[in-house]
Design a protein around this motif. Structure first.
Motif, PDB file in Angstrom:
ATOM      1  N   THR A   1      -9.651  10.444   5.006  1.00 54.63           N
ATOM      2  CA  THR A   1      -8.565  10.168   4.662  1.00 54.63           C
ATOM      3  C   THR A   1      -7.722  11.494   4.725  1.00 54.63           C
ATOM      4  O   THR A   1      -6.606  11.545   5.403  1.00 54.63           O
ATOM      5  CB  THR A   1      -8.448   9.285   3.535  1.00 54.63           C
ATOM      6  OG1 THR A   1      -8.997   8.110   3.374  1.00 54.63           O
ATOM      7  CG2 THR A   1      -6.871   9.229   3.153  1.00 54.63           C
TER       8      THR A   1
ATOM      9  N   ASP B   1      -2.781   3.333   7.560  1.00 53.19           N
ATOM     10  CA  ASP B   1      -3.750   3.147   6.755  1.00 53.19           C
ATOM     11  C   ASP B   1      -4.584   1.764   6.907  1.00 53.19           C
ATOM     12  O   ASP B   1      -4.113   0.791   6.278  1.00 53.19           O
ATOM     13  CB  ASP B   1      -3.523   3.230   5.257  1.00 53.19           C
ATOM     14  CG  ASP B   1      -4.703   3.255   4.313  1.00 53.19           C
ATOM     15  OD1 ASP B   1      -5.632   3.318   4.725  1.00 53.19           O
ATOM     16  OD2 ASP B   1      -4.286   3.579   3.061  1.00 53.19           O
TER      17      ASP B   1
ATOM     18  N   ASP C   1      -7.704   1.145   6.034  1.00 50.28           N
ATOM     19  CA  ASP C   1      -8.708   0.723   5.136  1.00 50.28           C
ATOM     20  C   ASP C   1      -8.029  -0.118   4.007  1.00 50.28           C
ATOM     21  O   ASP C   1      -7.588   0.411   3.046  1.00 50.28           O
ATOM     22  CB  ASP C   1      -9.184   2.127   4.639  1.00 50.28           C
ATOM     23  CG  ASP C   1     -10.600   2.094   3.709  1.00 50.28           C
ATOM     24  OD1 ASP C   1     -10.788   0.711   3.442  1.00 50.28           O
ATOM     25  OD2 ASP C   1     -11.319   2.879   3.395  1.00 50.28           O
ATOM     26  N   LEU C   2      -8.132  -1.478   4.118  1.00 49.68           N
ATOM     27  CA  LEU C   2      -7.460  -2.184   3.118  1.00 49.68           C
ATOM     28  C   LEU C   2      -8.202  -2.468   1.910  1.00 49.68           C
ATOM     29  O   LEU C   2      -7.729  -2.856   0.873  1.00 49.68           O
ATOM     30  CB  LEU C   2      -7.375  -3.551   3.975  1.00 49.68           C
ATOM     31  CG  LEU C   2      -6.355  -3.654   5.075  1.00 49.68           C
ATOM     32  CD1 LEU C   2      -6.482  -5.472   5.613  1.00 49.68           C
ATOM     33  CD2 LEU C   2      -5.067  -2.963   5.047  1.00 49.68           C
TER      34      LEU C   2
ATOM     35  N   ARG D   1      -9.782  -0.054   0.394  1.00 52.80           N
ATOM     36  CA  ARG D   1      -9.780   1.402  -0.524  1.00 52.80           C
ATOM     37  C   ARG D   1      -8.698   2.248   0.328  1.00 52.80           C
ATOM     38  O   ARG D   1      -8.827   3.058   0.920  1.00 52.80           O
ATOM     39  CB  ARG D   1     -11.195   2.127  -0.288  1.00 52.80           C
ATOM     40  CG  ARG D   1     -11.174   3.175  -1.346  1.00 52.80           C
ATOM     41  CD  ARG D   1     -12.343   3.909  -1.315  1.00 52.80           C
ATOM     42  NE  ARG D   1     -12.734   5.069  -2.292  1.00 52.80           N
ATOM     43  CZ  ARG D   1     -13.535   5.702  -2.287  1.00 52.80           C
ATOM     44  NH1 ARG D   1     -14.716   5.541  -1.581  1.00 52.80           N
ATOM     45  NH2 ARG D   1     -13.755   6.866  -3.171  1.00 52.80           N
ATOM     46  N   GLN D   2      -7.305   1.805  -0.218  1.00 44.84           N
ATOM     47  CA  GLN D   2      -6.343   2.607   0.350  1.00 44.84           C
ATOM     48  C   GLN D   2      -6.084   3.844  -0.242  1.00 44.84           C
ATOM     49  O   GLN D   2      -6.183   4.040  -1.489  1.00 44.84           O
ATOM     50  CB  GLN D   2      -4.885   1.844   0.348  1.00 44.84           C
ATOM     51  CG  GLN D   2      -4.845   1.008  -1.045  1.00 44.84           C
ATOM     52  CD  GLN D   2      -3.809  -0.019  -0.866  1.00 44.84           C
ATOM     53  OE1 GLN D   2      -2.621   0.306  -0.955  1.00 44.84           O
ATOM     54  NE2 GLN D   2      -4.138  -1.245  -0.883  1.00 44.84           N
TER      55      GLN D   2
ATOM     56  N   PRO E   1       1.653   1.918   5.487  1.00 47.38           N
ATOM     57  CA  PRO E   1       0.393   2.084   4.285  1.00 47.38           C
ATOM     58  C   PRO E   1      -0.362   0.699   4.383  1.00 47.38           C
ATOM     59  O   PRO E   1      -0.079  -0.321   5.190  1.00 47.38           O
ATOM     60  CB  PRO E   1       1.021   1.925   3.283  1.00 47.38           C
ATOM     61  CG  PRO E   1       2.582   1.466   3.556  1.00 47.38           C
ATOM     62  CD  PRO E   1       3.070   1.766   4.923  1.00 47.38           C
ATOM     63  N   ALA E   2      -1.443   0.514   3.524  1.00 52.90           N
ATOM     64  CA  ALA E   2      -2.426  -0.719   3.609  1.00 52.90           C
ATOM     65  C   ALA E   2      -1.557  -1.894   3.250  1.00 52.90           C
ATOM     66  O   ALA E   2      -1.979  -3.099   3.439  1.00 52.90           O
ATOM     67  CB  ALA E   2      -3.612  -0.371   3.073  1.00 52.90           C
TER      68      ALA E   2
END
Length: 412
Positions: free
Chosen positions: A232, A252, A254-255, A257-258, A299-300
């Motif tokens: 990240t 992002d 990574d849904l 662990r955003q 963002p996620a």
């Protein structure tokens, strides 16, 4: 009748008197018998105690007699041996008195110390090779090259909370880092730092890989084998570097662990999850970055119930196609490969992959397995391998940080 009744009563009274007399005699006889029984019981108890004492006495007496006989026999034997030793003739005679040596015969300290040093050196070498063989974690770019057969491996030096010391000048002593150097966006906060120069090297390697592939590669996925390897941080700073050369979007993906939004300092209550679920338009989910005008953040968003299904859906492929048409560069921060299948689903939609491995954490087996899983799904090619958090950055980074003019006199 009265007379007969009186006789009956008289006879009954005599009978009762006789019966009472007989009962009294029996009771007296029983009491006397019980007293005699108790007396006999007490006498038997005393006799048993005397018998027990007598048995113990006989056993002790036998033991004492045996010890006496053994002592007598041993004493007699000792006397016989002493008499035989006194009467035996000796052929020993004193020739010369012994003298004290100048140096002790034993121990030979110098020889033993030499053997100890030699054994320590050999043991240390054997232990070092043994530990080297048992340690499967990657620590140098050569470890990645030997494990995966990669031709090019970039190095990202350790920084921030992971670095206790930083190089001031090549060949000089180590000084502590400042506390303000812990930010994740080091490309903006510390543009002349060693990690910023290392990131520019990664950016250059990626751009050259794109140029060699015909210039069509514009969507880049950054991933790693396991969580906590620094993907990240590298994704955010690489997106900042790309935004300086063209319109860039960082996604992002990574849904579970955003972390992209919090690292860039933007507030986002919605994002990729809502776009893939169809509850929000893509344009509404974008969050522009104030410090870098050319950077847009997707963002996620809220954590969905089934992130893997959303990532593997057709909506994700349509979204990547729209981002490809709208932005010049797209950076996707994906989940790690081994724990979940999200990264494998995204890998077929991008143009290139950046594989991250953390020095001293990632093992060769995990890195190799992650690459094999990408090949199994026929993913995009891996453009560059990055060794993150290397303990010893190359000396050139220090020159960039402190300037050529500050090199002390006499330094080559």
């Amino acid at each position: 009748a009265k007379k007969l009744q009186n006789e009956v009563n008289e006879l009954q009274s005599q009978l009762d008197a006789q019966r009472s007399s007989i009962f009294n005699d029996l009771r007296t006889t029983y009491s006397a018998a019980q007293a005699r029984e108790q007396l006999m019981q007490s006498q038997m108890t005393g006799a048993n105690k005397q018998m027990t004492v007598l048995v113990k006495y006989n056993a002790l007496k036998k033991e004492a007699d045996a010890n006496t006989q053994l002592y007598t026999a041993l004493y007699q034997r000792i006397r016989e041996v002493a008499i035989a030793a006194e009467t035996k003739s000796s052929s020993i005679r004193i020739v010369d008195r012994a003298r004290v040596l100048n140096s002790p015969t034993r121990p030979k300290r110098l020889q033993y110390m030499g053997f100890g040093v030699l054994a320590g050196l050999i043991g240390g070498l054997v232990l070092a090779f043994l530990l080297e063989g048992l340690d499967t974690r990657i620590r140098t770019p050569e470890d990645i090259k030997n494990c995966l057969g990669a031709g090019s491996v970039s190095v990202m030096p350790v920084f921030g909370r992971d670095a206790r010391f930083a190089l001031v000048q090549p060949g000089m002593k180590l000084l502590p880092r400042k506390a303000q150097e812990d930010s994740g966006t080091f490309l903006l906060d510390r543009p002349n730092s060693p990690e910023a120069e290392a990131l520019r090297g990664i950016y250059t390697a990626v751009r050259l890989s794109w140029r060699n592939s015909g210039g069509a590669a514009r969507v880049l996925m950054i991933t790693s084998a396991l969580p906590g390897e620094g993907k990240t941080t590298l994704s955010v700073n690489l997106a900042l570097a790309l935004a300086q050369h063209g319109s860039t979007c960082i996604v992002d993906a990574d849904l579970r662990r955003q972390g992209v939004a919090s690292m860039l300092g933007v507030c986002a209550d919605h994002g990729l999850g809502e776009v893939l679920a169809g509850t929000m338009n893509m344009d509404e989910a974008f969050v522009p970055h104030v410090s870098v005008p050319g950077l847009s953040v997707l963002p996620a968003g809220a954590v969905p119930d089934d992130p893997g299904t959303l990532i593997a859906s057709n909506a994700m492929a349509d979204l990547v196609g729209k981002l490809r048409q709208r932005f010049e560069f797209v950076v996707i921060d994906s989940p790690p490969i081994l724990p979940v299948a999200d990264a494998r689903s995204i890998s077929a939609l991008v143009d290139g992959i950046l594989m991250i491995g953390r020095s001293g954490v990632t093992t060769r087996a995990n890195m190799k397995r992650a690459v094999e899983m990408l090949r199994e799904v026929r993913s995009a090619p891996v453009l560059e391998y990055v060794l993150n958090a290397a303990e010893y950055p190359t000396a050139g980074y220090s020159y960039y940080k402190y300037g050529y003019g500050k090199i002390p006199a006499g330094a080559g």
